[in-house]
Design a protein around this motif. Structure first.
Motif, mmCIF file in Angstrom:
data_model
loop_
_atom_site.group_PDB
_atom_site.id
_atom_site.type_symbol
_atom_site.label_atom_id
_atom_site.label_comp_id
_atom_site.label_asym_id
_atom_site.label_seq_id
_atom_site.Cartn_x
_atom_site.Cartn_y
_atom_site.Cartn_z
ATOM 1 N N VAL A 1 0.825 -1.205 0.000
ATOM 2 C CA VAL A 1 0.000 0.000 0.000
ATOM 3 C C VAL A 1 0.860 1.256 0.000
ATOM 4 C CG1 VAL A 1 -1.830 1.260 1.203
ATOM 5 C CG2 VAL A 1 -1.829 -1.237 1.213
ATOM 6 N N GLN A 2 1.799 1.334 0.948
ATOM 7 C CA GLN A 2 2.601 2.542 1.096
ATOM 8 C C GLN A 2 3.870 2.521 0.247
ATOM 9 O OE1 GLN A 2 2.997 2.234 5.326
ATOM 10 N NE2 GLN A 2 1.043 3.239 5.745
ATOM 11 N N ARG A 3 4.143 1.369 -0.365
ATOM 12 C CA ARG A 3 5.319 1.219 -1.247
ATOM 13 C C ARG A 3 6.622 1.566 -0.525
ATOM 14 N NH1 ARG A 3 2.691 -1.941 -4.767
ATOM 15 N NH2 ARG A 3 1.018 -0.861 -5.848
ATOM 16 N N VAL A 4 6.708 1.124 0.720
ATOM 17 C CA VAL A 4 7.910 1.352 1.524
ATOM 18 C C VAL A 4 8.641 0.026 1.701
ATOM 19 C CG1 VAL A 4 8.781 2.030 3.798
ATOM 20 C CG2 VAL A 4 6.896 3.301 2.753
ATOM 21 N N ARG A 5 9.932 0.015 1.440
ATOM 22 C CA ARG A 5 10.732 -1.190 1.601
ATOM 23 C C ARG A 5 10.990 -1.417 3.097
ATOM 24 N NH1 ARG A 5 13.861 -3.996 -2.048
ATOM 25 N NH2 ARG A 5 15.557 -5.257 -1.184
ATOM 26 N N VAL A 6 10.546 -2.554 3.615
ATOM 27 C CA VAL A 6 10.662 -2.789 5.062
ATOM 28 C C VAL A 6 12.079 -3.125 5.494
ATOM 29 C CG1 VAL A 6 8.271 -3.510 5.281
ATOM 30 C CG2 VAL A 6 10.017 -5.232 4.789
ATOM 31 N N GLY A 7 12.933 -3.495 4.562
ATOM 32 C CA GLY A 7 14.313 -3.832 4.880
ATOM 33 C C GLY A 7 14.949 -4.584 3.730
ATOM 34 N N ALA A 8 16.197 -4.943 3.923
ATOM 35 C CA ALA A 8 16.919 -5.656 2.869
ATOM 36 C C ALA A 8 16.950 -7.163 3.101
ATOM 37 C CB ALA A 8 18.355 -5.118 2.773
ATOM 38 N N ARG A 9 17.042 -7.558 4.365
ATOM 39 C CA ARG A 9 17.148 -8.980 4.687
ATOM 40 C C ARG A 9 16.466 -9.241 6.019
ATOM 41 N NH1 ARG A 9 22.879 -12.219 5.710
ATOM 42 N NH2 ARG A 9 22.004 -14.329 5.822
ATOM 43 N N GLY A 10 15.474 -10.133 6.011
ATOM 44 C CA GLY A 10 14.715 -10.313 7.239
ATOM 45 C C GLY A 10 14.361 -11.749 7.552
ATOM 46 N N VAL A 11 13.786 -11.917 8.727
ATOM 47 C CA VAL A 11 13.328 -13.216 9.215
ATOM 48 C C VAL A 11 11.863 -13.071 9.602
ATOM 49 C CG1 VAL A 11 13.564 -14.948 11.043
ATOM 50 C CG2 VAL A 11 15.612 -13.901 10.039
ATOM 51 N N VAL A 12 11.052 -14.052 9.235
ATOM 52 C CA VAL A 12 9.651 -14.096 9.648
ATOM 53 C C VAL A 12 9.542 -15.073 10.813
ATOM 54 C CG1 VAL A 12 7.297 -14.719 8.990
ATOM 55 C CG2 VAL A 12 8.759 -13.497 7.366
ATOM 56 N N VAL A 13 9.025 -14.579 11.936
ATOM 57 C CA VAL A 13 8.840 -15.413 13.121
ATOM 58 C C VAL A 13 7.352 -15.738 13.248
ATOM 59 C CG1 VAL A 13 9.125 -15.584 15.612
ATOM 60 C CG2 VAL A 13 10.829 -14.338 14.253
ATOM 61 N N GLY A 14 7.022 -16.985 13.043
ATOM 62 C CA GLY A 14 5.624 -17.398 13.048
ATOM 63 C C GLY A 14 5.245 -17.933 11.686
ATOM 64 N N VAL A 15 4.839 -19.178 11.625
ATOM 65 C CA VAL A 15 4.483 -19.815 10.353
ATOM 66 C C VAL A 15 3.000 -20.173 10.386
ATOM 67 C CG1 VAL A 15 4.954 -21.722 8.775
ATOM 68 C CG2 VAL A 15 6.828 -20.758 10.143
ATOM 69 N N ASN A 16 2.234 -19.506 9.548
ATOM 70 C CA ASN A 16 0.804 -19.793 9.434
ATOM 71 C C ASN A 16 0.344 -19.408 8.034
ATOM 72 O OD1 ASN A 16 0.304 -16.903 9.536
ATOM 73 N ND2 ASN A 16 0.550 -17.043 11.764
ATOM 74 N N VAL A 17 -0.941 -19.574 7.786
ATOM 75 C CA VAL A 17 -1.476 -19.294 6.457
ATOM 76 C C VAL A 17 -1.193 -17.853 6.044
ATOM 77 C CG1 VAL A 17 -3.598 -19.152 5.096
ATOM 78 C CG2 VAL A 17 -3.281 -21.037 6.696
ATOM 79 N N LEU A 18 -1.413 -16.905 6.962
ATOM 80 C CA LEU A 18 -1.207 -15.494 6.646
ATOM 81 C C LEU A 18 0.249 -15.178 6.369
ATOM 82 C CD1 LEU A 18 -2.664 -12.705 6.528
ATOM 83 C CD2 LEU A 18 -1.957 -12.393 8.906
ATOM 84 N N SER A 19 1.154 -15.658 7.219
ATOM 85 C CA SER A 19 2.566 -15.309 7.061
ATOM 86 C C SER A 19 3.167 -15.923 5.808
ATOM 87 C CB SER A 19 3.360 -15.731 8.300
ATOM 88 O OG SER A 19 3.409 -17.134 8.444
ATOM 89 N N VAL A 20 2.730 -17.130 5.449
ATOM 90 C CA VAL A 20 3.230 -17.751 4.218
ATOM 91 C C VAL A 20 2.811 -16.923 3.005
ATOM 92 C CG1 VAL A 20 3.010 -19.757 2.705
ATOM 93 C CG2 VAL A 20 3.353 -20.086 5.152
ATOM 94 N N ALA A 21 1.554 -16.483 2.978
ATOM 95 C CA ALA A 21 1.060 -15.694 1.848
ATOM 96 C C ALA A 21 1.782 -14.353 1.745
ATOM 97 C CB ALA A 21 -0.449 -15.487 1.981
ATOM 98 N N ILE A 22 1.961 -13.672 2.895
ATOM 99 C CA ILE A 22 2.587 -12.349 2.857
ATOM 100 C C ILE A 22 4.081 -12.450 2.593
ATOM 101 C CG2 ILE A 22 3.028 -10.241 4.183
ATOM 102 C CD1 ILE A 22 0.376 -10.645 5.571
ATOM 103 N N THR A 23 4.714 -13.514 3.075
ATOM 104 C CA THR A 23 6.131 -13.711 2.762
ATOM 105 C C THR A 23 6.341 -13.776 1.255
ATOM 106 O OG1 THR A 23 6.616 -14.838 4.838
ATOM 107 C CG2 THR A 23 8.093 -15.292 3.001
ATOM 108 N N ARG A 24 5.421 -14.443 0.564
ATOM 109 C CA ARG A 24 5.495 -14.496 -0.902
ATOM 110 C C ARG A 24 5.335 -13.103 -1.501
ATOM 111 N NH1 ARG A 24 7.714 -15.975 -5.458
ATOM 112 N NH2 ARG A 24 6.269 -16.407 -7.165
ATOM 113 N N GLU A 25 4.444 -12.288 -0.921
ATOM 114 C CA GLU A 25 4.253 -10.929 -1.424
ATOM 115 C C GLU A 25 5.517 -10.088 -1.230
ATOM 116 O OE1 GLU A 25 0.780 -9.303 0.416
ATOM 117 O OE2 GLU A 25 -0.500 -10.970 -0.201
ATOM 118 N N LEU A 26 6.171 -10.235 -0.083
ATOM 119 C CA LEU A 26 7.425 -9.513 0.156
ATOM 120 C C LEU A 26 8.478 -9.933 -0.853
ATOM 121 C CD1 LEU A 26 7.668 -9.707 4.074
ATOM 122 C CD2 LEU A 26 6.868 -7.786 2.680
#
Length: 419
Positions: A136-161
């Motif tokens: 939405v805001q077109r802001v880069r959240v970072g260059a290299r990150g870790v997702v803590v928590g694996v669920n339906v939502l996080s898997v989908a958004i990780t793909r979007e990132l």
């Protein structure tokens, strides 16, 4: 004169407003965000048939339909109180107060917090915040990150990132504690992500997930699950690695990890620190029901729907006259289900105000909700159908008890808000 006030300009609220206005009702929609669309604004994913679901375009389409039907819309408005009146409902907001005959709550969902040491550091955010910042805001959240928590939502958004060119190093679980019992349980997490395995790019993953129907087979698979994880879109999903702590002085610098047994117990001597400049925490979603509670609506707790939900029927009517609900406030499901529910709510309101000439439209809309639910490519909760059936059964039982109590001349009816 406004006939219907809708709180929430997401997929459910917009579609409800369209249905109401289409049948001659004067509708006003309010939302605390600065633009309509709700969760649609951040959604972008590929469907199993190869088509893309673009939430921004879907929100734009719904908004334009509402505008063409003269639906009044005001964003940046917070609702803080609702009260039952003899004529309907009084609603107090940060900008105005209004009395309406019918009130629809389409407030959506919120993210569950998953506390781990270091989560207050700059660079740590919820997975939903990362989605909004990116899409939405077109802001880069970072260059290299870790997702803590694996669920339906996080898997989908990780793909979007990833599609936005952001490197996600890996997905891990949070360490188990008194709060993170489910999100840090490898078996529970495996069961949740099996519901989206059919969307995986790997044919091996898709085929393997179909074989893991029983819990015994799931436990066996978890036992042999590689400690390095299984790669999905190039991102390792590590069900036997947990985040102990987010490391950093003035901002995120890394994440301290440890390997765990299939039951989630840390294995001494396996601690490592991986560098990262951002961390997304994903605890799942729960219905945002505070306004329904303020209104005095009775609730039930159903894990299949994501937590406490207001009692309501298939017509999206609550047990309080003139109060309706639609979307994720009724249980965590997809935006497509929310849109279908919004249409039902709008038609139900029109029918209750004697504006619906063709009653079959409401029956067809109710059937359409179930069709959309059955065809949903992503299910956020297990046994959603059974959860809905239980909810509707409890609603009827609640009304029956209330009617029986009302027949007793000397009775004092005292209702509880949580069943």
């Amino acid at each position: 004169m406004i006939d219907v006030l809708i709180v929430g300009a997401g997929p459910a609220g917009l579609s409800a407003g369209i249905a109401c206005a289409h049948h001659g009702l004067k509708v006003k929609i309010v939302d605390e965000f600065t633009r309509p669309g709700g969760r649609l604004l951040g959604q972008l994913h590929e469907e199993p048939n190869g088509t893309w679901w673009n939430g921004l375009e879907e929100a734009k389409c719904l908004h334009e339909q509402a505008r063409r039907l003269d639906v009044e819309m005001e964003c940046g408005v917070s609702v803080y109180d609702v009260k039952k009146t003899n004529q309907g409902w009084r609603v107090d907001t940060s900008h105005f107060s209004i009395e309406v005959a019918k009130l629809l709550l389409a407030t959506g969902a919120a993210e569950t917090a998953v506390p781990i040491p270091g989560w207050t550091l700059p660079g740590v955010m919820s997975i939903g915040a990362a989605q909004v910042m990116t899409n939405v805001q077109r802001v880069r959240v970072g260059a290299r990150g870790v997702v803590v928590g694996v669920n339906v939502l996080s898997v989908a958004i990780t793909r979007e990132l990833q599609l936005a060119g952001i490197q996600v190093e890996r997905m891990v679980l949070p360490a188990r504690n008194v709060v993170n019992k489910e999100t840090g349980n490898p078996l529970k997490v495996m069961q949740s992500i099996l519901r989206v395995a059919h969307l995986a790019p790997s044919a091996i993953i898709r085929l393997g997930s179909k074989c893991l129907k029983s819990e015994a087979l799931q436990k066996l698979a978890l036992r042999f699950f590689p400690s390095s994880g299984i790669s999905m879109w190039g991102v390792p999903i590590q069900l036997k690695t947990v985040a102990l702590e987010i490391i950093g002085d003035k901002q995120v610098e890394g994440v301290k990890l440890v390997k765990v047994t299939p039951t989630g117990e840390p294995i001494p001597g396996t601690e490592t620190v991986v560098p990262a400049d951002f961390v997304c925490i994903a605890g799942g979603l729960y219905p945002l029901v505070e306004l329904a509670a303020v209104a005095g609506c009775p609730f039930v707790f159903l894990p299949q729907l994501g937590g406490h939900v207001p009692l309501h029927n298939e017509r999206m009517q609550t047990s309080l006259a003139g109060l309706y609900v639609a979307g994720n406030i009724t249980g965590i499901e997809s935006a497509k289900v929310a849109i279908a529910q919004g249409t039902v709510a709008g038609l139900s309101i029109a029918d209750d105000l004697d504006k619906l000439q063709d009653k079959s439209l409401l029956c067809a809309a109710i059937e359409q909700v179930e069709i959309v639910r059955q065809n949903a490519s992503i299910q956020f909760q297990t046994d959603i159908k059974q959860g809905r059936q239980s909810l509707h059964r409890m609603y009827e039982q609640h009304l029956s008890r209330f009617r029986e109590e009302a027949k007793r001349p000397s009775s004092n009816i005292l209702e509880t808000n949580v069943l």
